[in-house]
Every structure is written in structure tokens, then in C-alpha cells.
Motif scaffolding. Structure first.
Motif, mmCIF file in Angstrom:
data_model
loop_
_atom_site.group_PDB
_atom_site.id
_atom_site.type_symbol
_atom_site.label_atom_id
_atom_site.label_comp_id
_atom_site.label_asym_id
_atom_site.label_seq_id
_atom_site.Cartn_x
_atom_site.Cartn_y
_atom_site.Cartn_z
ATOM 1 N N ARG A 1 -37.794 -46.978 20.963
ATOM 2 C CA ARG A 1 -36.514 -47.469 21.545
ATOM 3 C C ARG A 1 -35.110 -47.051 20.533
ATOM 4 N NH1 ARG A 1 -36.882 -53.549 21.737
ATOM 5 N NH2 ARG A 1 -38.056 -53.122 23.524
ATOM 6 N N ASP A 2 -34.259 -46.651 21.186
ATOM 7 C CA ASP A 2 -33.212 -46.574 20.681
ATOM 8 C C ASP A 2 -32.127 -47.898 20.363
ATOM 9 O OD1 ASP A 2 -29.833 -46.002 20.284
ATOM 10 O OD2 ASP A 2 -30.422 -44.065 20.704
ATOM 11 N N VAL A 3 -32.116 -48.147 19.175
ATOM 12 C CA VAL A 3 -31.468 -49.478 18.624
ATOM 13 C C VAL A 3 -30.389 -49.746 19.107
ATOM 14 C CG1 VAL A 3 -30.769 -51.000 16.631
ATOM 15 C CG2 VAL A 3 -32.929 -49.418 16.468
ATOM 16 N N GLY A 4 -29.384 -48.744 19.496
ATOM 17 C CA GLY A 4 -28.071 -48.969 19.829
ATOM 18 C C GLY A 4 -28.079 -49.135 21.391
ATOM 19 N N THR A 5 -28.717 -48.357 21.981
ATOM 20 C CA THR A 5 -28.400 -48.255 23.661
ATOM 21 C C THR A 5 -29.625 -48.987 24.267
ATOM 22 O OG1 THR A 5 -29.744 -46.337 23.722
ATOM 23 C CG2 THR A 5 -27.446 -45.812 23.671
ATOM 24 N N GLY A 6 -30.839 -49.265 23.685
ATOM 25 C CA GLY A 6 -31.994 -49.808 24.237
ATOM 26 C C GLY A 6 -32.786 -48.731 24.927
ATOM 27 N N ALA A 7 -32.449 -47.587 25.295
ATOM 28 C CA ALA A 7 -33.004 -46.732 25.625
ATOM 29 C C ALA A 7 -34.599 -46.405 25.269
ATOM 30 C CB ALA A 7 -32.316 -45.348 26.071
ATOM 31 N N GLU A 8 -35.370 -46.354 25.992
ATOM 32 C CA GLU A 8 -36.807 -46.241 25.860
ATOM 33 C C GLU A 8 -37.479 -44.869 26.147
ATOM 34 O OE1 GLU A 8 -39.387 -49.592 26.479
ATOM 35 O OE2 GLU A 8 -38.145 -50.945 25.172
ATOM 36 N N GLU A 9 -38.532 -44.272 25.204
ATOM 37 C CA GLU A 9 -39.026 -43.040 25.875
ATOM 38 C C GLU A 9 -40.582 -43.083 25.345
ATOM 39 O OE1 GLU A 9 -38.515 -39.176 24.124
ATOM 40 O OE2 GLU A 9 -37.124 -40.109 22.637
ATOM 41 N N GLU A 10 -41.488 -42.593 25.850
ATOM 42 C CA GLU A 10 -42.872 -42.484 25.273
ATOM 43 C C GLU A 10 -43.265 -41.092 24.880
ATOM 44 O OE1 GLU A 10 -46.819 -43.228 27.713
ATOM 45 O OE2 GLU A 10 -45.581 -45.026 27.498
ATOM 46 N N VAL A 11 -43.600 -40.860 23.736
ATOM 47 C CA VAL A 11 -43.925 -39.550 23.019
ATOM 48 C C VAL A 11 -45.464 -39.586 22.663
ATOM 49 C CG1 VAL A 11 -41.657 -39.081 22.349
ATOM 50 C CG2 VAL A 11 -43.141 -40.280 20.962
ATOM 51 N N PRO A 12 -46.148 -38.520 22.634
ATOM 52 C CA PRO A 12 -47.345 -38.200 22.075
ATOM 53 C C PRO A 12 -47.409 -38.137 20.489
ATOM 54 C CG PRO A 12 -46.950 -36.354 23.067
ATOM 55 C CD PRO A 12 -45.797 -37.193 23.381
ATOM 56 N N GLY A 13 -48.216 -38.777 19.662
ATOM 57 C CA GLY A 13 -48.246 -38.751 18.377
ATOM 58 C C GLY A 13 -48.996 -39.719 17.686
ATOM 59 N N VAL A 14 -49.021 -39.481 16.359
ATOM 60 C CA VAL A 14 -49.772 -40.374 15.510
ATOM 61 C C VAL A 14 -48.796 -41.070 14.447
ATOM 62 C CG1 VAL A 14 -51.552 -40.335 13.410
ATOM 63 C CG2 VAL A 14 -51.824 -38.853 15.433
ATOM 64 N N LEU A 15 -48.954 -42.260 14.281
ATOM 65 C CA LEU A 15 -47.940 -42.963 13.478
ATOM 66 C C LEU A 15 -48.587 -43.566 12.151
ATOM 67 C CD1 LEU A 15 -45.275 -44.605 13.533
ATOM 68 C CD2 LEU A 15 -46.455 -46.530 14.655
ATOM 69 N N PHE A 16 -47.576 -43.241 11.072
ATOM 70 C CA PHE A 16 -47.635 -43.931 9.762
ATOM 71 C C PHE A 16 -46.524 -44.821 9.512
ATOM 72 C CE2 PHE A 16 -50.027 -39.854 9.573
ATOM 73 C CZ PHE A 16 -51.212 -40.079 8.671
ATOM 74 N N VAL A 17 -46.967 -45.892 9.007
ATOM 75 C CA VAL A 17 -46.002 -47.004 8.762
ATOM 76 C C VAL A 17 -45.539 -47.332 7.651
ATOM 77 C CG1 VAL A 17 -45.179 -49.383 9.826
ATOM 78 C CG2 VAL A 17 -46.674 -48.020 11.258
ATOM 79 N N LEU A 18 -44.429 -47.176 7.024
ATOM 80 C CA LEU A 18 -44.117 -47.508 5.487
ATOM 81 C C LEU A 18 -42.596 -48.281 5.810
ATOM 82 C CD1 LEU A 18 -45.315 -44.316 5.615
ATOM 83 C CD2 LEU A 18 -45.373 -44.956 3.204
ATOM 84 N N ILE A 19 -42.740 -49.333 6.315
ATOM 85 C CA ILE A 19 -41.508 -50.181 6.556
ATOM 86 C C ILE A 19 -41.653 -51.531 5.710
ATOM 87 C CG2 ILE A 19 -40.848 -49.117 8.723
ATOM 88 C CD1 ILE A 19 -42.193 -51.819 9.987
ATOM 89 N N GLY A 20 -40.341 -51.888 5.080
ATOM 90 C CA GLY A 20 -40.042 -53.143 4.526
ATOM 91 C C GLY A 20 -41.172 -53.344 3.455
ATOM 92 N N ALA A 21 -41.235 -54.394 2.917
ATOM 93 C CA ALA A 21 -42.220 -54.883 1.966
ATOM 94 C C ALA A 21 -42.388 -56.521 2.070
ATOM 95 C CB ALA A 21 -41.726 -54.584 0.611
#
Length: 554
Positions: A451-471
Motif C-alpha cells: 500500500r502507498d502510504v500517501g495515496t492508499g493505492a494497493e497492488e499485489e506482487v509476487p515475492g518473498v518478504l524479510f521483515v526488519l522493522i521497528g524494535a
């Protein structure tokens, strides 16, 4: 087994002769040493090695007054990303330094080395040996002290792979569904196993563990050094990340009876970093796991004791003694405690992706998973240094890596050297103001919803996800006596409340006298490896007066 290749290109005859002589004398028994004086023949050799599936360990190219295009040639040559690209220069050619450092900073070159001027130049060979060790680690080829057999995307199997990798234990992984996996089980005499199966290949009795707990593994390795119920230490350090290891080295070297408690692996979050390039004393960088393991060995050499795979569950005071309760219901008594438990990556909180954790959705850098990303579209959520280091490492294997950040740029949260390296990488892009809000998949992640944080537009993409956010600080086990801020970070010094009649807590001391905090778990800490190590050492210097105060009271 095919010997990996060391490939050298130098169009300066003198340089080529010296480097060739040194490489052939020392390495030709274990490596194919290929030497070229022109680019055309070198390209032919690289093509042939690729066709023969012979890995290139080092690609070395001369650079200097007689080879001014050496850097651009090295950058243009096509080799597997597991190979180290090394530029070779003459000692004293200072004009070459800045272009080389810039190329390394942008990830276009991996290392540099000076020409060996003596027949037995041990400095040259020490450096080459380090390069070859790094290349072997990238290829995943090493001695197998442990063999792990399990299902490829099973969560417990993934946890053990990551645990062994972070603890610097040479491990071979075998998928239970493959002929190789079945052959390993057959060779060990294991029938109808309960996965995952861990074979301690380094032991004479060839110990076999089926679906073991972390504690059972630690005990089988001999990592559990028991202590008596009445045994008391000067200092208990909870956590073996950079802050805990820094404290352990300095405390043990000062003669304090020191015990370090670690529930997972030495190094903490930093231990998962593939390459830390801004740590003092390592101009070419060093992996987090190597740095942590060296610090562990150093603390161990000074006499610090380590207690693995037992988590701290509580803290209590009895007179002048502090007691840390552990997950196996034992307790450690000491005169002082340093809390160095660090912080954990924040969860995404997306239900459909949480169910796919370990099956295409990974929390942390999980270096052990990088080789499995060949040909994949990989997304890294996070804008800090850990996310940047993970992206650069994953880009060696993945077809493309996309960094997802909610902010407009990386400038506020990531070091400049990493930003430059990411900008220069041909298969890394940054998508600002973007977040992950959903995904699909059953056995393995199939798609991610962005999701685009500014516009709210969403899209679906193929892929693997690595999450390294916040603490999220690992401070929940401390209870209410140790004061924390609203996010759970431990308050120290002037920020920490204290009982009437007692002195104000020292700089890194908490609201409980004798309990100190260092590193990422502490309120106001700088989230960098070097500062965490420094805080650990500083905490020890504050422990000493506290111990003196206790002795004076007795």
C-alpha cells in the motif's frame, strides 16, 4: 569435488609474475589458479568455468598506473555473486586508494590487496586466506560439524538452521524429502524419524537428536556448564549481544567472576548482519556472526562463563544479593546484574502473513536463507542499517531486491555508506512511503499486498518478504521494580526513579541498585554496534564502585 578457482588478471608483467608465484606456491593444491594478461582470454576462462559449474572464489584484477581501467574492468566482468571481487595494487600507490575505497563503498568491489613483494609474504597470505574463507562462507561450503535433516519450510527446522548459523557452527542442511536427506538418515541408522533430526557429526558417538529442544541441543554440545545453588558471581550479564559481550570481555579481564546468560545465539540482532562495514578496526567489514564469535572467544579466554538456551524469566533481590530466575527453574545469584537483552524486530501484525512465518515470510536477516533466494523477487521491509545490510546480502542471490520504507527516504534512518551501496546495486530498488498490508499463500507465500502510504493505492506482487522493522525491547521479564518508559525501554541514570535515602542511580544504573542496563534495551541508547559495546564496557566500570560499596557495608 571440483576445486574452486582463483582467477587473476594483470596486464603489468611484473605484478602478474609476483602475484602468480605467490598464489601457485600456496594455493594450487586446493584451488585452480588461472592467470591472464589480457581481458579477452580472461572472459573466455570465466565462460568456461561457468559452463563447467566451477565456482570462482576470488576474481583478482590489477589496478594502477599501468592498468588505470582496472576497476572498471573488474566491475564489468560477469561472475557469480558469491565470488569476491578483489583489486590488486602496488604498495605505495596512494593515488589508487580513493577510487578503490569509493568502489568498495558502492559495492562494486569487495576487497583490495597489495602485491606480495617477498617470496614468503605472510601478510599477503593472511589476507588471501581471509578472502577465501569469506568466499567459502558465501558458497555455503565448509566442514559439517552438524547435519540437520528436516522439511525445507518447517518452522522448527528453520529456527535450528538460523541458531546454528548464528552460533558459528558449521552445519549441513538436508531436505528430508530429497535422496540426500534420506541417505543421511539411512547412514545414521534412523528409521521413522521425528523431524527435525540433528546429527552431531563431530562426536565420536555420532549423537542423534530427534526434534530436540534448544536446551537438549545445548546439553548435547556440552554448552551447559552447571553451577551450584549456593554459587555466587560478582556479575550476571543477561544477553550476549554486542553490549553483553563488551561487558563480558571487560568484566572478566578485570577479574570479576562473570556469567553470561543467552537464550539464543551470541551477537543478538547484530549477529544476523551479513557485513558490518563501519565497526572500528575492520576496514573491509566483518559479518555480525564472526564479530560476535570473536568477542565470545575473547570473553571465554578471560574466564567468563556462558550459560546458553536458558531464558531469564525474573529478577529478585535478597539483601545484598540479586537473583536472576531462568526458564529451567534454576537461579543465578550475583552481586550485580547488567541487563543487555536488546530488542526484537516488531511483528507486522498482518494475520495472513503471520501464518506464513518461515515459509516465505522471515523476521530478521536470517542469513542462512539467502542462498535459497536464487531467482526470487525479494522484498525487505525496514529502513535501518540492519535492513540495508540484509538487502545487500540478499542481492547476491535474488533476482531483485526491493526495500520497502514508510518514510520518504532512507536518509533519516540508514548510514550513508549503505545508502550509496544500495544506490549503486543494479538489482536493488527502494520504494519509499510503502507498507505491507496483506498477502496470500498456503504452503509458501505466493504474493504480497503493498500500500502507498500517501495515496492508499494497493497492488499485489509476487515475492518473498524479510521483515526488519521497528524494535521492541526485551524487558518484559524484569517486572515492575525496574522502571521503564512507555515503550518498555529500561530507564537509567537521572531518568530512573530511586528510593528515598538512596543515591541517584549511576549513569547506566536502573531504579534497582546494582542492576545496570546497556545497549538497545536501554532508554536513550544509540542503536549501533560500537555504541552498544562501549555501553557494555562502561557499565562494568560502574559495577566496580557498586561492588566496593557492598564490600564496605559488610
Amino acid at each position: 569435488m571440483t576445486r574452486p578457482a582463483i582467477v587473476l588478471l594483470s596486464r603489468e608483467p611484473g605484478m602478474r609474475a609476483l602475484v602468480q608465484r605467490a598464489l601457485r606456491r600456496r594455493y594450487e593444491q586446493d584451488y585452480q589458479v588461472r592467470v591472464h594478461g589480457d581481458v579477452a582470454s580472461l572472459r573466455e576462462t570465466l565462460g568456461q568455468l561457468r559452463a563447467d559449474e566451477t565456482p570462482v572464489a576470488l576474481l583478482m584484477v590489477g589496478y594502477g598506473e599501468e592498468e588505470p581501467d582496472g576497476l572498471s574492468v573488474l566491475e564489468s566482468l560477469e561472475v557469480d555473486r558469491t565470488a569476491l571481487r578483489v583489486t590488486v595494487v602496488r604498495w605505495g600507490d596512494w593515488s589508487a586508494a580513493r577510487p578503490i575505497f569509493d568502489a568498495i563503498g558502492m559495492g562494486l568491489v569487495d576487497r583490495w590487496i597489495t602485491v606480495p613483494e617477498l617470496e614468503t609474504d605472510e601478510e599477503f597470505h593472511r589476507t588471501v586466506s581471509e578472502f577465501l574463507d569469506d568466499a567459502a562462507s558465501r558458497r555455503g561450503t565448509s566442514f559439517e560439524a552438524v547435519r540437520l535433516v528436516g522439511h525445507r519450510w518447517d518452522g522448527r527446522t528453520q529456527h535450528l538452521r538460523d541458531l546454528f548459523d548464528r552460533n558459528h557452527i558449521p552445519t549441513g542442511f538436508y531436505d528430508a524429502a530429497t535422496p540426500d536427506g534420506r541417505a543421511v538418515l539411512l547412514g545414521a541408522g534412523v528409521q521413522d524419524p521425528t523431524f527435525p533430526v540433528v546429527l552431531l557429526h563431530f562426536r565420536r558417538d555420532a549423537t542423534v537428536l530427534q526434534n530436540p529442544t534448544d536446551i537438549q541441543i545445548a546439553d548435547a554440545f556440552g554448552l551447559f556448564e552447571p553451577f551450584g545453588e549456593e554459587e555466587e558471581f560478582d556479575l550476571t550479564i543477561v544477553g550476549a549481544g554486542p553490549a553483553g559481550l563488551g561487558a563480558a570481555v571487560y568484566a572478566a579481564s578485570e577479574g570479576l567472576r562473570t556469567i553470561v546468560l543467552e537464550t539464543e545465539a551470541v551477537g543478538g540482532q547484530a549477529g544476523t548482519s551479513s557485513l558490518i562495514r563501519n565497526y572500528l578496526g575492520f576496514p573491509s567489514g566483518i559479518s555480525g556472526s564472526r564479530l560476535a564469535f570473536r568477542a565470545y572467544e575473547q570473553a571465554w579466554t578471560f574466564g567468563a562463563r556462558f550459560h546458553f538456551m536458558r531464558a531469564a524469566t525474573g529478577l529478585a533481590r535478597s539483601g545484598d544479593h540479586l537473583s536472576v530466575r531462568l526458564s529451567d527453574h534454576s537461579s543465578v545469584r550475583s552481586a550485580a546484574v547488567i541487563v543487555a537483552t536488546g530488542a526484537a524486530y516488531r511483528r507486522l501484525g498482518v494475520p495472513e502473513l503471520e501464518t506464513l512465518t518461515g515459509r516465505g515470510v522471515f523476521y530478521g536477516a536470517t542469513v542462512s536463507e539467502a542462498p535459497a533466494m536464487r531467482g526470487q523477487q525479494v522484498y525487505v521491509a525496514g529502513g535501518g542499517n540492519s535492513a540495508g545490510q540484509a538487502a545487500v546480502h540478499l542481492a547476491r542471490y535474488a533476482e531483485h531486491v526491493t526495500i520497502l520504507v514508510r518514510r520518504p527516504t532512507l536518509a533519516e534512518t540508514m548510514s550513508e555508506y549503505l545508502i550509496k551501496e544500495i544506490d549503486a546495486a543494479p538489482n536493488i530498488t527502494v520504494r519509499p512511503r510503502t507498507e505491507v498490508v496483506g498477502g496470500t499463500g498456503t504452503e509458501f507465500v505466493e504474493s504480497l499486498r503493498l500500500r502507498d502510504v500517501g495515496t492508499g493505492a494497493e497492488e499485489e506482487v509476487p515475492g518473498v518478504l524479510f521483515v526488519l522493522i521497528g524494535a521492541e525491547p526485551r524487558s518484559h521479564w524484569l517486572g515492575d521494580d525496574v522502571a521503564k518508559d512507555r515503550r518498555g525501554y529500561v530507564l537509567t541514570g537521572d531518568a530512573a526513579p530511586h528510593e528515598p535515602g538512596l543515591p541517584t542511580p549511576a549513569l547506566l544504573e536502573t531504579s534497582v541498585p546494582g542492576v545496570f542496563a546497556a545497549g538497545d534495551v536501554r532508554h536513550g541508547s544509540v542503536k549501533r554496534v560500537a555504541s552498544a559495546v562501549g555501553e557494555g564496557a562502561l557499565a562494568v566500570s560502574l559495577v566496580q564502585p557498586h561492588l566496593g560499596w557492598l564490600r564496605a557495608r559488610r
